[in-house]
Design a protein around this motif. Structure first.
Motif, PDB file in Angstrom:
ATOM      1  N   LEU A  22      -5.919  -2.253   6.293  1.00  0.00           N
ATOM      2  CA  LEU A  22      -6.691  -1.008   6.453  1.00  0.00           C
ATOM      3  C   LEU A  22      -7.835  -0.908   5.440  1.00  0.00           C
ATOM      4  CD1 LEU A  22      -3.767   1.473   7.131  1.00  0.00           C
ATOM      5  CD2 LEU A  22      -5.433   0.647   8.798  1.00  0.00           C
ATOM      6  N   ASP A  23      -7.685  -1.581   4.319  1.00  0.00           N
ATOM      7  CA  ASP A  23      -8.760  -1.571   3.322  1.00  0.00           C
ATOM      8  C   ASP A  23      -9.719  -2.744   3.513  1.00  0.00           C
ATOM      9  OD1 ASP A  23      -7.724   0.672   2.171  1.00  0.00           O
ATOM     10  OD2 ASP A  23      -6.580  -0.399   0.641  1.00  0.00           O
TER      11      ASP A  23
ATOM     12  N   ARG B  10      -2.004   7.498   2.234  1.00  0.00           N
ATOM     13  CA  ARG B  10      -1.814   7.195   3.660  1.00  0.00           C
ATOM     14  C   ARG B  10      -0.352   7.331   4.054  1.00  0.00           C
ATOM     15  NH1 ARG B  10      -6.219   2.745   3.836  1.00  0.00           N
ATOM     16  NH2 ARG B  10      -4.712   1.470   2.739  1.00  0.00           N
TER      17      ARG B  10
ATOM     18  N   ARG C 260       1.112   9.933   6.607  1.00  0.00           N
ATOM     19  CA  ARG C 260       1.787   9.367   7.788  1.00  0.00           C
ATOM     20  C   ARG C 260       3.090  10.138   8.041  1.00  0.00           C
ATOM     21  NH1 ARG C 260       5.937   6.008   8.988  1.00  0.00           N
ATOM     22  NH2 ARG C 260       6.491   5.936   6.785  1.00  0.00           N
TER      23      ARG C 260
ATOM     24  N   GLU D 215       1.512   4.354  13.351  1.00  0.00           N
ATOM     25  CA  GLU D 215       1.451   5.686  12.723  1.00  0.00           C
ATOM     26  C   GLU D 215       0.364   5.762  11.651  1.00  0.00           C
ATOM     27  OE1 GLU D 215       6.136   6.943  13.326  1.00  0.00           O
ATOM     28  OE2 GLU D 215       5.332   6.705  11.300  1.00  0.00           O
ATOM     29  N   LEU D 216       0.244   4.690  10.894  1.00  0.00           N
ATOM     30  CA  LEU D 216      -0.798   4.674   9.850  1.00  0.00           C
ATOM     31  C   LEU D 216      -2.185   4.766  10.457  1.00  0.00           C
ATOM     32  CD1 LEU D 216       0.377   2.007   7.241  1.00  0.00           C
ATOM     33  CD2 LEU D 216       0.025   4.439   6.848  1.00  0.00           C
TER      34      LEU D 216
ATOM     35  N   ASP E  22      -8.969  -5.857   3.152  1.00  0.00           N
ATOM     36  CA  ASP E  22      -8.735  -6.844   2.098  1.00  0.00           C
ATOM     37  C   ASP E  22      -7.867  -8.021   2.545  1.00  0.00           C
ATOM     38  OD1 ASP E  22     -10.201  -5.491   0.292  1.00  0.00           O
ATOM     39  OD2 ASP E  22      -8.508  -4.502  -0.707  1.00  0.00           O
TER      40      ASP E  22
ATOM     41  N   ARG F 119      -2.961   5.883  13.345  1.00  0.00           N
ATOM     42  CA  ARG F 119      -3.114   7.186  13.992  1.00  0.00           C
ATOM     43  C   ARG F 119      -3.392   8.278  12.940  1.00  0.00           C
ATOM     44  NH1 ARG F 119       0.515  11.001  15.758  1.00  0.00           N
ATOM     45  NH2 ARG F 119      -0.331  12.353  17.396  1.00  0.00           N
ATOM     46  N   THR F 120      -2.726   8.153  11.803  1.00  0.00           N
ATOM     47  CA  THR F 120      -2.945   9.118  10.718  1.00  0.00           C
ATOM     48  C   THR F 120      -4.426   9.157  10.333  1.00  0.00           C
ATOM     49  OG1 THR F 120      -0.729   8.741   9.863  1.00  0.00           O
ATOM     50  CG2 THR F 120      -2.311   9.716   8.338  1.00  0.00           C
ATOM     51  N   ILE F 121      -4.997   7.965  10.200  1.00  0.00           N
ATOM     52  CA  ILE F 121      -6.417   7.890   9.819  1.00  0.00           C
ATOM     53  C   ILE F 121      -7.293   8.551  10.882  1.00  0.00           C
ATOM     54  CG2 ILE F 121      -8.342   6.290   9.437  1.00  0.00           C
ATOM     55  CD1 ILE F 121      -6.163   4.405   8.174  1.00  0.00           C
TER      56      ILE F 121
ATOM     57  N   ILE G  81       4.426  -3.817   4.859  1.00  0.00           N
ATOM     58  CA  ILE G  81       3.686  -2.549   4.750  1.00  0.00           C
ATOM     59  C   ILE G  81       2.508  -2.699   3.786  1.00  0.00           C
ATOM     60  CG2 ILE G  81       3.876  -0.140   3.942  1.00  0.00           C
ATOM     61  CD1 ILE G  81       6.738  -0.204   5.138  1.00  0.00           C
ATOM     62  N   GLU G  82       2.758  -3.436   2.734  1.00  0.00           N
ATOM     63  CA  GLU G  82       1.676  -3.731   1.784  1.00  0.00           C
ATOM     64  C   GLU G  82       0.523  -4.441   2.509  1.00  0.00           C
ATOM     65  OE1 GLU G  82      -0.178  -3.252  -1.619  1.00  0.00           O
ATOM     66  OE2 GLU G  82       1.838  -2.488  -1.218  1.00  0.00           O
TER      67      GLU G  82
ATOM     68  N   MET H 270      12.802   0.577   6.336  1.00  0.00           N
ATOM     69  CA  MET H 270      11.392   0.565   5.937  1.00  0.00           C
ATOM     70  C   MET H 270      11.207  -0.176   4.616  1.00  0.00           C
ATOM     71  SD  MET H 270       9.257   1.904   8.062  1.00  0.00           S
ATOM     72  CE  MET H 270       9.813   3.433   8.819  1.00  0.00           C
TER      73      MET H 270
ATOM     74  N   HIS I  49      -1.564  -2.048   4.581  1.00  0.00           N
ATOM     75  CA  HIS I  49      -2.542  -1.291   3.777  1.00  0.00           C
ATOM     76  C   HIS I  49      -3.726  -2.162   3.403  1.00  0.00           C
ATOM     77  CE1 HIS I  49      -0.649   2.590   3.474  1.00  0.00           C
ATOM     78  NE2 HIS I  49       0.532   1.994   3.321  1.00  0.00           N
ATOM     79  N   LYS I  50      -3.441  -3.409   3.078  1.00  0.00           N
ATOM     80  CA  LYS I  50      -4.544  -4.314   2.765  1.00  0.00           C
ATOM     81  C   LYS I  50      -5.447  -4.474   3.989  1.00  0.00           C
ATOM     82  CE  LYS I  50      -3.953  -7.890  -0.276  1.00  0.00           C
ATOM     83  NZ  LYS I  50      -3.333  -9.151  -0.748  1.00  0.00           N
TER      84      LYS I  50
ATOM     85  N   HIS J 275      -3.122   3.897  -0.700  1.00  0.00           N
ATOM     86  CA  HIS J 275      -1.897   3.470   0.011  1.00  0.00           C
ATOM     87  C   HIS J 275      -0.883   4.606   0.031  1.00  0.00           C
ATOM     88  CE1 HIS J 275      -2.635  -1.116  -0.763  1.00  0.00           C
ATOM     89  NE2 HIS J 275      -3.689  -0.481  -0.299  1.00  0.00           N
TER      90      HIS J 275
ATOM     91  N   HIS K 264       5.341   1.732  12.428  1.00  0.00           N
ATOM     92  CA  HIS K 264       4.761   2.135  11.144  1.00  0.00           C
ATOM     93  C   HIS K 264       3.241   1.908  11.141  1.00  0.00           C
ATOM     94  CE1 HIS K 264       5.517   2.976   6.785  1.00  0.00           C
ATOM     95  NE2 HIS K 264       4.274   2.497   6.720  1.00  0.00           N
TER      96      HIS K 264
END
Lengths: 187, 212
Positions: free
Chosen positions: B15-16, A177, A181, B43-44, B18, B46-48, B8-9, B1, B12-13, A174, B40
């Motif tokens: 993306l994993d 990332r 980002r 962007e996440l 979960d 896209r970052t990946i 946001i948490e 943010m 991430h879950k 997390h 946000h």
């Protein structure tokens, strides 16, 4: 392939050194690439990747055959790269700019050997930038981001490779990332 | 943010992989009206994608050789073992040959005593076999570890192993002895290891291929 590797490992354990060359052949690119991504330098990557294979050979007796060999090998390689990063002299970082351009030269040499489609040539600049951003992450985040997104291991596998709890892997991924980002949002 | 920490948490879950169903629903509803979080999330993801487009490198072509040359020396016996493994036919032949040789060698060394094939009317004097005058041997004769004197007639092949056919007159004790008889067959005289082997091989060959 997994089966062949298992067989080869048995032979190596019995003392057959030549059987090991096929194991090295099979994993060399992945391990070398992993080291390169961790270290950001071709020479260091080659040095550490070789060292990883040698360590694996020397400690083959302690390898538990019920587990995946690749996981074990990645762990050795990752630990070696992190050790190397820690041992780097402080002035190494002052040269980061020069080090970076060295890396670029190395890369352009590498890429010149095979012709690339024009689209890819355009994106090389971007790739370099991304690589640089990844290599500036602290090692504990860097290794996880590389293993997850470049080498495509599952979180469970990463937990095995780095020998840390799954929860810690998740926390770090997390943060990794989020850090990336922020660095890549303007690209 | 920071205000949207929980969301946001959830991202991430997600993306994993979960995220539970109700959480996914919650996140979707939030994203519908929160532009900040939409951004946000985008962007996440896209970052990946960007990370995954990172360059790839390959190990130098001599990498394996370098590793192999830097490994500690292996135990000696392994080289031979591996060689045997790679040449199973040669190995089998070698093992067969060794057995054959040792078999013949034992046979050769078995006894230094005089051995003569079973025929009647032969006289044995010490290490000498005599076919007396007037005696006709109508079979092959084999003498091992002794000499042979022929005064009579042999209607067959004669093989003398580790000895010789005494043809000329020789003084042996009181009487004069010489082979003056007749041999109506081949005479084989074998008195050396190599010849003995050759003889064995030949006999084997003849036995195998004889049409009798």
């Amino acid at each position: 392939m997994e089966q062949i590797i298992r067989e080869k490992i048995k032979q190596v354990k019995k003392g057959d050194q030549a059987a090991y060359s096929e194991i090295v052949d099979f994993y060399q690119h992945r391990i070398f690439q992993h080291c390169y991504r961790m270290l950001g330098n071709i020479h260091e990557a080659e040095d550490i990747a070789q060292e990883a294979f040698i360590r694996a050979y020397v400690n083959m007796d302690s390898f538990d055959e019920s587990k995946k060999f690749s996981t074990w090998l990645y762990r050795i390689a990752t630990n070696l790269t992190i050790d190397r990063i820690r041992k780097r002299k402080p002035d190494y970082f002052l040269d980061a700019e020069i080090k970076g351009s060295e890396g670029l030269n190395m890369y352009s040499q590498l890429s010149s050997s095979e012709p690339l489609p024009s689209e890819e040539v355009e994106s090389i600049e971007l790739q370099r930038y991304i690589h640089k951003e990844i290599s500036e992450l602290p090692p504990k985040y860097r290794s996880i981001m590389i293993l997850r997104y470049l080498e495509e291991f599952s979180l469970q596998e990463i937990s095995g490779i780095l020998d840390i709890p799954l929860g810690t892997v998740k926390t770090r991924i997390h943060r990794g990332r989020e850090a990336l980002r922020k660095r890549l949002r303007h690209v | 943010m920071i205000a949207h920490k929980e969301e946001i948490e959830l991202m991430h879950k997600y993306l994993d992989g979960d995220l539970r169903e109700e959480e996914e629903e919650e996140l979707r509803k939030h994203l519908e009206f929160c532009e900040e979080c939409q951004n946000h999330f985008h962007e996440l993801k896209r970052t990946i994608t960007l990370i995954q487009s990172s360059e790839s490198v390959r190990a130098p072509s001599d990498f394996t050789n370098h590793v192999m040359s830097r490994l500690p020396k292996e135990k000696n016996g392994m080289k031979y073992k591996r060689w045997f493994k790679r040449h199973p036919i040669v190995t089998a032949a070698a093992i067969f040959f060794i057995f054959m040789l040792s078999g013949m060698f034992t046979q050769w060394n078995q006894d230094g005593e005089l051995v003569v094939s079973k025929q009647e009317n032969l006289i044995v004097q010490g290490d000498t076999v005599i076919v007396p005058e007037g005696v006709v041997v109508d079979d092959n004769l084999v003498v091992k570890n002794g000499n042979l004197i022929v005064k009579g007639t042999i209607d067959g092949d004669v093989t003398i192993i580790n000895g010789k056919l005494i043809e000329e007159e020789a003084v042996s004790g009181e009487s004069l002895m010489a082979s003056v008889g007749e041999i109506n067959g081949e005479i084989n005289s074998v008195d050396r290891m190599f010849e003995w082997l050759w003889y064995q091989a030949k006999t084997l060959f003849e036995k195998v291929f004889s049409l009798e």
